[in-house]
Design a protein around this motif. Structure first.
Motif, PDB file in Angstrom:
ATOM      1  N   ALA A 308     -39.943 -15.641  47.995  1.00 21.82           N
ATOM      2  CA  ALA A 308     -39.020 -16.098  46.953  1.00 21.82           C
ATOM      3  C   ALA A 308     -38.621 -17.551  47.212  1.00 21.82           C
ATOM      4  O   ALA A 308     -38.382 -17.946  48.352  1.00 21.82           O
ATOM      5  N   ASP A 309     -38.554 -18.335  46.153  1.00 22.92           N
ATOM      6  CA  ASP A 309     -38.132 -19.731  46.266  1.00 22.92           C
ATOM      7  C   ASP A 309     -36.653 -19.895  45.976  1.00 22.92           C
ATOM      8  O   ASP A 309     -35.999 -20.777  46.542  1.00 22.92           O
ATOM      9  N   VAL A 310     -36.145 -19.063  45.074  1.00 19.84           N
ATOM     10  CA  VAL A 310     -34.715 -19.069  44.746  1.00 19.84           C
ATOM     11  C   VAL A 310     -34.257 -17.617  44.653  1.00 19.84           C
ATOM     12  O   VAL A 310     -34.922 -16.789  44.031  1.00 19.84           O
ATOM     13  N   MET A 311     -33.119 -17.307  45.278  1.00 17.54           N
ATOM     14  CA  MET A 311     -32.520 -15.978  45.158  1.00 17.54           C
ATOM     15  C   MET A 311     -31.109 -16.154  44.615  1.00 17.54           C
ATOM     16  O   MET A 311     -30.305 -16.875  45.196  1.00 17.54           O
ATOM     17  N   ILE A 312     -30.836 -15.494  43.485  1.00 14.28           N
ATOM     18  CA  ILE A 312     -29.549 -15.641  42.811  1.00 14.28           C
ATOM     19  C   ILE A 312     -28.835 -14.296  42.782  1.00 14.28           C
ATOM     20  O   ILE A 312     -29.410 -13.281  42.369  1.00 14.28           O
ATOM     21  N   SER A 313     -27.580 -14.292  43.225  1.00 14.82           N
ATOM     22  CA  SER A 313     -26.809 -13.048  43.336  1.00 14.82           C
ATOM     23  C   SER A 313     -25.381 -13.268  42.847  1.00 14.82           C
ATOM     24  O   SER A 313     -24.952 -14.388  42.555  1.00 14.82           O
ATOM     25  N   GLY A 314     -24.638 -12.167  42.798  1.00 17.22           N
ATOM     26  CA  GLY A 314     -23.217 -12.192  42.473  1.00 17.22           C
ATOM     27  C   GLY A 314     -22.515 -11.195  43.375  1.00 17.22           C
ATOM     28  O   GLY A 314     -22.589 -11.263  44.581  1.00 17.22           O
ATOM     29  N   HIS A 315     -21.820 -10.237  42.772  1.00 14.56           N
ATOM     30  CA  HIS A 315     -21.258  -9.059  43.428  1.00 14.56           C
ATOM     31  C   HIS A 315     -19.984  -9.320  44.233  1.00 14.56           C
ATOM     32  O   HIS A 315     -19.028  -8.549  44.150  1.00 14.56           O
ATOM     33  N   THR A 316     -19.925 -10.390  44.998  1.00 14.75           N
ATOM     34  CA  THR A 316     -18.837 -10.565  45.961  1.00 14.75           C
ATOM     35  C   THR A 316     -17.528 -11.017  45.308  1.00 14.75           C
ATOM     36  O   THR A 316     -16.457 -10.788  45.868  1.00 14.75           O
ATOM     37  N   HIS A 325     -11.440 -12.958  50.718  1.00 12.35           N
ATOM     38  CA  HIS A 325     -12.670 -13.689  51.040  1.00 12.35           C
ATOM     39  C   HIS A 325     -12.971 -13.657  52.538  1.00 12.35           C
ATOM     40  O   HIS A 325     -14.125 -13.848  52.940  1.00 12.35           O
ATOM     41  N   PHE A 326     -11.956 -13.418  53.371  1.00 10.30           N
ATOM     42  CA  PHE A 326     -12.230 -13.276  54.807  1.00 10.30           C
ATOM     43  C   PHE A 326     -13.063 -12.015  55.069  1.00 10.30           C
ATOM     44  O   PHE A 326     -13.839 -11.955  56.019  1.00 10.30           O
ATOM     45  N   ILE A 327     -12.901 -11.005  54.210  1.00  7.24           N
ATOM     46  CA  ILE A 327     -13.680  -9.769  54.343  1.00  7.24           C
ATOM     47  C   ILE A 327     -15.097  -9.985  53.849  1.00  7.24           C
ATOM     48  O   ILE A 327     -16.070  -9.665  54.540  1.00  7.24           O
ATOM     49  N   PHE A 332     -21.247 -10.450  54.288  1.00  5.48           N
ATOM     50  CA  PHE A 332     -22.473 -11.058  53.782  1.00  5.48           C
ATOM     51  C   PHE A 332     -22.762 -12.364  54.524  1.00  5.48           C
ATOM     52  O   PHE A 332     -21.840 -13.127  54.839  1.00  5.48           O
ATOM     53  N   GLU A 333     -24.036 -12.610  54.770  1.00  7.09           N
ATOM     54  CA  GLU A 333     -24.449 -13.881  55.368  1.00  7.09           C
ATOM     55  C   GLU A 333     -24.012 -15.048  54.480  1.00  7.09           C
ATOM     56  O   GLU A 333     -23.583 -16.095  54.974  1.00  7.09           O
ATOM     57  N   LEU A 334     -24.143 -14.849  53.172  1.00  5.86           N
ATOM     58  CA  LEU A 334     -23.665 -15.824  52.195  1.00  5.86           C
ATOM     59  C   LEU A 334     -22.875 -15.052  51.145  1.00  5.86           C
ATOM     60  O   LEU A 334     -23.452 -14.272  50.382  1.00  5.86           O
ATOM     61  N   ASP A 335     -21.561 -15.238  51.134  1.00 11.81           N
ATOM     62  CA  ASP A 335     -20.751 -14.506  50.153  1.00 11.81           C
ATOM     63  C   ASP A 335     -20.367 -15.377  48.964  1.00 11.81           C
ATOM     64  O   ASP A 335     -19.838 -14.877  47.973  1.00 11.81           O
ATOM     65  N   TYR A 336     -20.656 -16.691  49.069  1.00  9.18           N
ATOM     66  CA  TYR A 336     -20.344 -17.576  47.947  1.00  9.18           C
ATOM     67  C   TYR A 336     -21.009 -18.928  48.164  1.00  9.18           C
ATOM     68  O   TYR A 336     -21.111 -19.422  49.292  1.00  9.18           O
TER      69      TYR A 336
END
Length: 376
Positions: A308-316, A325-327, A332-336
């Motif tokens: 994958a070249d770009v991965m796009i997510s939401g959820h958090t 946001h501390f949780i 997640f490795e990347l939460d935002y």
């Protein structure tokens, strides 16, 4: 064992709310409102509000919808009173041990707390309804044929339901007209869970106006599964002209791929499972750019290794209400935001909509505007 766990959770919830409600009683008493009948009415109204979200699950129609809205706002009040009241009680205890008599100042203290909660809710409401456009510029070192550039609009976690409806969708459509993207992505949780308001208000008809030259592509999130009407929702979304990808890949303009994964929730046996990202990307021409939609931002390294070249997510939702946001930052490795993982660009949005209370503190309603250049 399961029933015992639910009973324990119910008792804990009732106990926490009794602690919160007790502070309200003490404030009213300090104002001279201490009649026995008044206290009875107070506790009845208090627990109707505290239990309104749960009651809405059993009560249908306008009353149920009203209770769900009230319950959603109460969740915000619940969180911040749980954080605030223990600190307040400890401060008052220390003050009394030092010889100060805080009880005579309870009316003023109560008014300050009420004003603080009001300001928090007002600020959070502004953050929730005032959407910002987050710009990103990415370069993918691959040949995309005739496509040298691509503008993507991303609106994750819309959460259409009793609170977010057609007016909110119309706002997204206006943003898309302003941004003029080549393609639009909705990476999960388009629905808040219950399909009833989506059907009743014919939101699929409004969705028809969300358009882009290369189309609108979406994946399911966990909340679509929670609603229990996945198949019906999928058909309604497809009827609105949105390409819903469930472990599918589509080649666009013979230039790049859009790949959509089923949500992680689908790994449960009752939903039939989902392919691994390696299985999903293996049949594709990895010489072409691959844009991956995966609602929950797990296992970035596997997506990168799969090609994958770009991965796009939401959820958090970036926790939605601080300090949550501390949780999420530990889950997640990347939460935002943005992170480069090897050669892959990973992006996680805090979401266009919100779950539960339409309140955001420490986060904003947002859409992403991603400008991609393809460079061999």
């Amino acid at each position: 064992m399961q029933i015992g766990r639910y009973v324990l959770l119910a008792l804990m919830y009732i106990g926490i709310n009794m602690y919160i409600g007790w502070h309200g009683i003490k404030w009213f008493e300090s104002l001279g409102l201490e009649s026995q009948m008044g206290q009875v009415i107070y506790w009845i109204l208090f627990y109707v509000v505290a239990l309104s979200y749960l009651l809405s699950l059993a009560i249908k129609g306008p009353v149920g919808r009203f209770l769900k809205v009230i319950g959603s706002f109460y969740f915000a009040i619940l969180q911040y009173t749980i954080l605030l009241f223990p600190i307040l009680d400890l401060a008052l205890l220390i003050a009394s041990l030092l010889g100060w008599t805080p009880s005579i100042h309870v009316p003023i203290i109560g008014a300050i707390v009420a004003a603080l909660l009001f300001i928090l809710l007002l600020w959070g409401s502004r953050n929730n309804w005032s959407t910002v456009i987050r710009p990103y510029s990415l370069a993918i070192e691959k040949d995309a044929g005739t496509q040298s550039k691509l503008r993507i609009l991303v609106a994750s976690d819309v959460h259409l339901g009793h609170i977010k409806g057609n007016r909110f969708l119309t706002k997204l459509i206006k943003i898309s007209h302003d941004v003029q993207p080549d393609i639009i992505f909705i990476p999960g949780d388009l629905l808040d869970g219950d399909i009833e308001p989506f059907k009743r208000n014919q939101m699929n008809e409004t969705l028809r106006s969300l358009k882009a030259p290369f189309g609108v592509y979406a994946v399911l999130g966990n909340h679509e599964y929670y609603g229990g009407a996945v198949e019906e929702f999928v058909e309604m979304v497809k009827d609105a002209g949105i390409h819903l990808l469930q472990d599918d890949a589509v080649e666009i303009n013979e230039s790049f791929y859009v790949v959509g994964r089923k949500d992680k929730t689908a790994e449960g046996t009752q939903y039939g499972g989902r392919q691994t990202v390696e299985e999903l990307l293996k049949p594709l021409d990895l010489e072409k750019p691959i844009l991956l939609l995966d609602h929950q931002p797990y296992q970035l390294e596997k997506a990168e290794k799969a090609g994958a070249d770009v991965m796009i997510s939401g959820h958090t939702h970036r926790g939605q209400m601080a300090p949550n946001h501390f949780i999420t930052s530990r889950l997640f490795e990347l939460d935002y935001g943005y992170k480069q993982k090897g050669k892959m660009h990973a992006l996680v949005s805090s979401g266009f909509g919100s779950w539960g209370p339409p309140i955001r503190i420490g986060s904003r309603s947002e859409v992403l505007q991603i400008d991609v250049t393809f460079e061999k």
